[in-house]
Design a protein around this motif. Structure first.
Motif: not given
Ligand code: FES
Ligand code: FES
Length: 161
Positions: A1-8, A17-23, A62-68
């Motif tokens: 798991m890693q923290p993913v940050t976005m402006t939502v 999110a894990e690497g496989r977590t979907l957006l 789409a994977f969440a991590a891609e959109f950090d």
């Protein structure tokens, strides 16, 4: 798991999110934004559409991590600051552009993206823009009407039931 940050929806949000977590799962499970729906999980129905940096994206593929670091808008972020509905949401309400409502968040997000690019679309352009969105209630006629109305074009009023 890693923290993913976005402006939502205008706010900085962080969730693991894990690497496989979907957006879509990151939004729904990580942030509790359940307005974005999952209808198929295979990129066919469009119920999961959100805007990423202004462009519509099917969040189930789409994977969440891609959109950090990205800027995301979901259906929860569309209303005006004073709480009134976005013009497209209001038109869906007025023109009965929904039945069960399951497809509605994705339909609305696709329509908003269309009107940003093409403020006065033809009916054919609306139908083309929504071809990635499936309505299992088959309410397409009023959905198209609602999008045209949201663009400020005259449409036949919906007959009283
Ligand atoms: S849930 Fe993403 S396209 Fe259907
Ligand atoms: S309103 Fe029911 S799926 Fe579209």
């Amino acid at each position: 798991m890693q923290p993913v940050t976005m402006t939502v929806n205008g706010e900085t949000r962080t969730a693991e999110a894990e690497g496989r977590t979907l957006l879509v799962d990151w939004l729904r499970d990580g942030l509790g934004l359940t307005g974005t729906h999952v209808g198929c999980d295979t990129s066919q129905c469009g119920a999961c559409i959100v805007h990423v940096d202004g462009a519509p994206v099917k969040a189930c593929t789409a994977f969440a991590a891609e959109f950090d670091g990205s800027e995301i808008t979901t259906i929860e972020g569309l209303a005006n600051p004073d709480g009134t509905l976005h013009a497209v949401q209001d038109a869906f309400r007025q023109y009965h552009g929904l039945q069960c409502g399951f497809c509605t968040p994705g339909m609305v997000m696709s329509a908003v993206a269309l009107l940003k690019e093409t403020p006065k679309p033809t009916e054919a352009q609306v139908r083309h823009a929504l071809e990635g969105n499936i309505c299992r209630c088959t309410g397409y006629h009023n959905i198209v009407k609602a999008v045209l109305a949201a663009s400020g074009q005259a449409v036949t009023p919906v007959a009283a039931a």
